[in-house]
Design an enzyme around this catalytic site. Sequence first.
Site, PDB file in Angstrom:
ATOM      1  N   LEU A 118       3.880  12.489   1.350  1.00 38.61           N
ATOM      2  CA  LEU A 118       4.584  13.501   2.146  1.00 38.61           C
ATOM      3  C   LEU A 118       3.586  14.513   2.704  1.00 38.61           C
ATOM      4  CD1 LEU A 118       7.472  14.309   3.006  1.00 38.61           C
ATOM      5  CD2 LEU A 118       7.496  15.909   1.092  1.00 38.61           C
ATOM      6  N   ASP A 119       2.515  14.765   1.941  1.00 41.72           N
ATOM      7  CA  ASP A 119       1.490  15.730   2.360  1.00 41.72           C
ATOM      8  C   ASP A 119       0.841  15.357   3.692  1.00 41.72           C
ATOM      9  OD1 ASP A 119       0.601  13.591   0.521  1.00 41.72           O
ATOM     10  OD2 ASP A 119      -1.405  14.268   1.052  1.00 41.72           O
ATOM     11  N   ARG A 139       2.944 -28.715  -6.800  1.00 41.00           N
ATOM     12  CA  ARG A 139       2.709 -29.196  -8.171  1.00 41.00           C
ATOM     13  C   ARG A 139       1.347 -29.863  -8.352  1.00 41.00           C
ATOM     14  NH1 ARG A 139       8.439 -31.902  -7.804  1.00 41.00           N
ATOM     15  NH2 ARG A 139       7.471 -32.257  -5.803  1.00 41.00           N
ATOM     16  N   GLY A 149      -4.599  -4.267  -3.813  1.00 46.62           N
ATOM     17  CA  GLY A 149      -5.570  -3.229  -4.133  1.00 46.62           C
ATOM     18  C   GLY A 149      -4.788  -1.988  -4.495  1.00 46.62           C
ATOM     19  N   HIS A 150      -4.763  -1.653  -5.768  1.00 43.08           N
ATOM     20  CA  HIS A 150      -3.968  -0.518  -6.244  1.00 43.08           C
ATOM     21  C   HIS A 150      -4.909   0.600  -6.687  1.00 43.08           C
ATOM     22  CE1 HIS A 150      -0.270  -3.274  -7.147  1.00 43.08           C
ATOM     23  NE2 HIS A 150      -0.719  -3.367  -5.923  1.00 43.08           N
ATOM     24  N   LYS A 177       1.861   2.079  -5.100  1.00 42.65           N
ATOM     25  CA  LYS A 177       2.371   1.486  -6.354  1.00 42.65           C
ATOM     26  C   LYS A 177       1.429   1.768  -7.515  1.00 42.65           C
ATOM     27  CE  LYS A 177       2.357  -2.501  -4.295  1.00 42.65           C
ATOM     28  NZ  LYS A 177       2.039  -2.057  -2.929  1.00 42.65           N
ATOM     29  N   GLY A 178       0.114   1.743  -7.224  1.00 43.59           N
ATOM     30  CA  GLY A 178      -0.866   2.018  -8.273  1.00 43.59           C
ATOM     31  C   GLY A 178      -0.684   3.416  -8.826  1.00 43.59           C
ATOM     32  N   LYS A 179      -0.569   4.389  -7.941  1.00 49.86           N
ATOM     33  CA  LYS A 179      -0.389   5.773  -8.384  1.00 49.86           C
ATOM     34  C   LYS A 179       0.904   5.905  -9.201  1.00 49.86           C
ATOM     35  CE  LYS A 179       0.977  10.352  -7.490  1.00 49.86           C
ATOM     36  NZ  LYS A 179       0.807  11.660  -6.930  1.00 49.86           N
ATOM     37  N   THR A 188      -9.598  -4.853   1.670  1.00 48.24           N
ATOM     38  CA  THR A 188     -10.426  -5.395   2.754  1.00 48.24           C
ATOM     39  C   THR A 188     -11.078  -4.311   3.610  1.00 48.24           C
ATOM     40  OG1 THR A 188      -8.460  -5.489   4.149  1.00 48.24           O
ATOM     41  CG2 THR A 188      -9.046  -7.508   2.966  1.00 48.24           C
ATOM     42  N   GLY A 189     -10.701  -3.062   3.415  1.00 45.68           N
ATOM     43  CA  GLY A 189     -11.271  -1.974   4.207  1.00 45.68           C
ATOM     44  C   GLY A 189     -10.748  -1.926   5.636  1.00 45.68           C
ATOM     45  N   GLN A 249       1.952  -6.060  -3.217  1.00 43.53           N
ATOM     46  CA  GLN A 249       2.464  -6.176  -1.845  1.00 43.53           C
ATOM     47  C   GLN A 249       3.763  -5.366  -1.688  1.00 43.53           C
ATOM     48  OE1 GLN A 249       1.358  -9.544  -3.336  1.00 43.53           O
ATOM     49  NE2 GLN A 249      -0.530  -8.545  -2.769  1.00 43.53           N
ATOM     50  N   ASP A 268       0.809  -1.231   0.000  1.00 44.62           N
ATOM     51  CA  ASP A 268       0.000   0.000   0.000  1.00 44.62           C
ATOM     52  C   ASP A 268       0.835   1.269   0.000  1.00 44.62           C
ATOM     53  OD1 ASP A 268      -2.256  -1.617   0.088  1.00 44.62           O
ATOM     54  OD2 ASP A 268      -2.264  -1.640   2.282  1.00 44.62           O
ATOM     55  N   THR A 310      -5.703 -11.676   3.662  1.00 42.92           N
ATOM     56  CA  THR A 310      -6.846 -11.030   3.011  1.00 42.92           C
ATOM     57  C   THR A 310      -7.974 -12.040   2.756  1.00 42.92           C
ATOM     58  OG1 THR A 310      -5.892 -11.466   0.848  1.00 42.92           O
ATOM     59  CG2 THR A 310      -5.368  -9.334   1.855  1.00 42.92           C
TER      60      THR A 310
HETATM   61  P1  GDP Z   1      -0.775   0.370  -3.533  1.00 34.98           P
HETATM   62  O1  GDP Z   1      -1.381  -0.906  -3.062  1.00 34.98           O
HETATM   63  O2  GDP Z   1       0.704   0.419  -3.286  1.00 34.98           O
HETATM   64  O3  GDP Z   1      -1.116   0.699  -4.960  1.00 34.98           O
HETATM   65  O4  GDP Z   1      -1.420   1.528  -2.625  1.00 34.98           O
HETATM   66  P2  GDP Z   1      -2.986   1.695  -2.264  1.00 34.98           P
HETATM   67  O5  GDP Z   1      -3.695   2.196  -3.448  1.00 34.98           O
HETATM   68  O6  GDP Z   1      -3.497   0.455  -1.604  1.00 34.98           O
HETATM   69  O7  GDP Z   1      -2.898   2.769  -1.107  1.00 34.98           O
HETATM   70  C1  GDP Z   1      -2.331   4.026  -1.308  1.00 34.98           C
HETATM   71  C2  GDP Z   1      -3.414   5.090  -1.030  1.00 34.98           C
HETATM   72  O8  GDP Z   1      -2.789   6.341  -0.908  1.00 34.98           O
HETATM   73  C3  GDP Z   1      -4.431   5.234  -2.122  1.00 34.98           C
HETATM   74  O9  GDP Z   1      -5.659   5.598  -1.560  1.00 34.98           O
HETATM   75  C4  GDP Z   1      -3.863   6.373  -2.977  1.00 34.98           C
HETATM   76  O10 GDP Z   1      -4.874   7.076  -3.703  1.00 34.98           O
HETATM   77  C5  GDP Z   1      -3.267   7.233  -1.915  1.00 34.98           C
HETATM   78  N1  GDP Z   1      -2.079   8.016  -2.299  1.00 34.98           N
HETATM   79  C6  GDP Z   1      -1.065   7.685  -3.140  1.00 34.98           C
HETATM   80  N2  GDP Z   1      -0.119   8.638  -3.132  1.00 34.98           N
HETATM   81  C7  GDP Z   1      -0.526   9.582  -2.261  1.00 34.98           C
HETATM   82  C8  GDP Z   1       0.039  10.807  -1.783  1.00 34.98           C
HETATM   83  O11 GDP Z   1       1.132  11.206  -2.139  1.00 34.98           O
HETATM   84  N3  GDP Z   1      -0.686  11.507  -0.857  1.00 34.98           N
HETATM   85  C9  GDP Z   1      -1.908  11.093  -0.409  1.00 34.98           C
HETATM   86  N4  GDP Z   1      -2.539  11.849   0.479  1.00 34.98           N
HETATM   87  N5  GDP Z   1      -2.469   9.953  -0.832  1.00 34.98           N
HETATM   88  C10 GDP Z   1      -1.782   9.191  -1.730  1.00 34.98           C
HETATM   89  P1  IMO Z   2      -0.957  -4.151  -2.238  1.00 33.96           P
HETATM   90  O1  IMO Z   2      -0.499  -4.712  -3.568  1.00 33.96           O
HETATM   91  C1  IMO Z   2      -0.920  -4.573   2.100  1.00 33.96           C
HETATM   92  C2  IMO Z   2      -0.918  -8.653   3.707  1.00 33.96           C
HETATM   93  C3  IMO Z   2      -2.150  -9.123   4.462  1.00 33.96           C
HETATM   94  C4  IMO Z   2      -1.493 -10.075   5.440  1.00 33.96           C
HETATM   95  C5  IMO Z   2      -0.381 -10.720   4.618  1.00 33.96           C
HETATM   96  C6  IMO Z   2      -0.761 -12.075   4.026  1.00 33.96           C
HETATM   97  O2  IMO Z   2      -2.241  -3.437  -2.277  1.00 33.96           O
HETATM   98  O3  IMO Z   2       0.166  -3.397  -1.596  1.00 33.96           O
HETATM   99  P2  IMO Z   2      -2.324 -12.797   1.976  1.00 33.96           P
HETATM  100  O4  IMO Z   2      -3.777 -12.594   1.740  1.00 33.96           O
HETATM  101  O5  IMO Z   2      -1.454 -12.217   0.914  1.00 33.96           O
HETATM  102  O6  IMO Z   2      -1.970 -14.226   2.274  1.00 33.96           O
HETATM  103  O7  IMO Z   2      -2.015 -11.983   3.352  1.00 33.96           O
HETATM  104  O8  IMO Z   2      -0.111  -9.808   3.569  1.00 33.96           O
HETATM  105  N1  IMO Z   2      -1.184  -8.138   2.340  1.00 33.96           N
HETATM  106  C7  IMO Z   2      -1.134  -6.844   2.001  1.00 33.96           C
HETATM  107  N2  IMO Z   2      -0.925  -5.747   2.759  1.00 33.96           N
HETATM  108  N3  IMO Z   2      -1.061  -4.447   0.775  1.00 33.96           N
HETATM  109  C8  IMO Z   2      -1.231  -5.545  -0.010  1.00 33.96           C
HETATM  110  O9  IMO Z   2      -1.248  -5.484  -1.361  1.00 33.96           O
HETATM  111  C9  IMO Z   2      -1.317  -6.813   0.612  1.00 33.96           C
HETATM  112  N4  IMO Z   2      -1.512  -8.068   0.155  1.00 33.96           N
HETATM  113  C10 IMO Z   2      -1.412  -8.864   1.222  1.00 33.96           C
HETATM  114  O10 IMO Z   2      -2.797  -8.048   5.098  1.00 33.96           O
HETATM  115  O11 IMO Z   2      -0.876  -9.361   6.482  1.00 33.96           O
HETATM  116 MG    MG Z   3      -2.926  -1.574  -1.815  1.00 35.40          MG
END
Ligand code: GDP
Ligand code: IMO
Ligand code: MG
Length: 433
Positions: free
Chosen positions: A332-333, A143, A40-41, A16-18, A301-302, A224, A13, A129
Amino acid sequence: MPATIIVGAQWGDEGKGKATDLLADATDLVVRYQGGNNAGHTVIVGDEVFKLHLIPSGILYDHVTPIIADGVVIDPKVMLQELDGLEERGLRPFERVKVSGNAHLIMPYHRELDLLIERRLGKANLGTTKRGIGPAYADKASRVGLRFQDLFDEKIFRQKLDAVLVHKNEQLAKIYNRLPMDLEEIADEYLGYAERLRPLLTDSTELIHSALEAGQHIILEGAQGTLLDLDHGTYPFVTSSNPVAGGALTGAGLGPKHVDRVIGITKAYVTRVGAGPFPTELFDEVGERMTDVGGEYGTTTGRRRRVGWFDAVLARYAERVNGFTDLFLTKLDVLSGFDTLKLATAYRYDGQEYRNFPPHQSIFHHAEPVYEEVPGWGSDISEVTRYEDLPQAARDYVDAIEESAGAPVTWVSVGPKRSQTLIRRDVPLVPTG
Ligand code: GDP
Ligand code: IMO
Ligand code: MG
């Protein structure tokens, strides 16, 4: 042209998506190389928010081919839901997304076992998750997994399912006191998906290598993060695949000679979802503020994410196991308005100081962070558009992260939108002109 790997430098989290979406403007292919719909990106374009789980974050650009490579595990039902959602939003995913036949399938018994294993662990659960990720990768290693290509050969699909289901049903009944699963029901459901998914089936290594030969550029998008890596993360509190840069090579089927950039995505602080050690975790109002301002709730997962100060020991470790050429610093914000900020530069345990990631898990589990305090900045920085216009204290904080992590910070993100990204070093992925 060469390939760029995008890797989470922390516990997932990181943004990476951004980052992938932003950088994909200049690329031709975006390849997801591991993980599944545990990811979840989030990508924000204008007023539209996209939460991607399996589909590569390059999907927002018409010129990009999104590829799901061999190292990914696919829940076909979830993938179809995601594809349908993107189709409704006009992105033509059924024409554009390509999926390797070698990617493994997440089956109904994987989801069920993920739940049951977690429940059985009780307080010692990992906080997965519950998407069936661990059990699916375990079957791949044993396998006995079914692969995406098996969906398109009914005879083979049934044969493989028949062989594996005997064992799964024994496990479900004898260990977990559950009813057995029905082969016909699973086969009907999964083979029913095949027709709609057939156009996506691809020899992805062939596609990737022809693109490289044709001089195209590729982004390999990790899911991840480094500390969730099966081999290099905080085992057993990890996922069951290899998010690190090496995993990109095996997951996509690519040799190291093709890669010239490895970008570590890192938040300006640290978060973690699920169980496991976290030395700089905050349990006070400072942490609460980071959670609220940062919107730290899981995309998949919220769940509320745990938060803590930036940890330079972990950042150095991530640099070590990935070999970052760049860091993309996000959020950073979120740190605006704190009087002082803390960075952990080392750990203390049993009278000894550790500047590097401790080799034994017991040390890490009990590590006390050694903090350096630096001044914060008062003003909101989310509207700043040039790096030079950041307050001096914010730039000093970025310098401190760069120095302690041992890799140059190229991008600084000050908000979730594409436009909220500051370029600190002008080194484009794909040279222009
Ligand atoms: P990922 O799994 O690595 O793609 O990250 P997620 O999307 O799960 O979580 C990152 C969250 O931070 C998302 O809600 C993005 O929209 C948000 N985000 C990304 N970059 C920034 C940032 O520089 N500032 C803020 N405030 N939010 C950001
Ligand atoms: P993104 O790509 C954050 C965490 C789960 C748990 C551990 C194992 O959005 O960064 P799993 O279901 O993979 O067997 O769970 O890994 N986890 C993540 N935490 N971001 C993710 O993906 C994650 N994918 C799995 O919360 O601790
Ligand atoms: Mg994520």
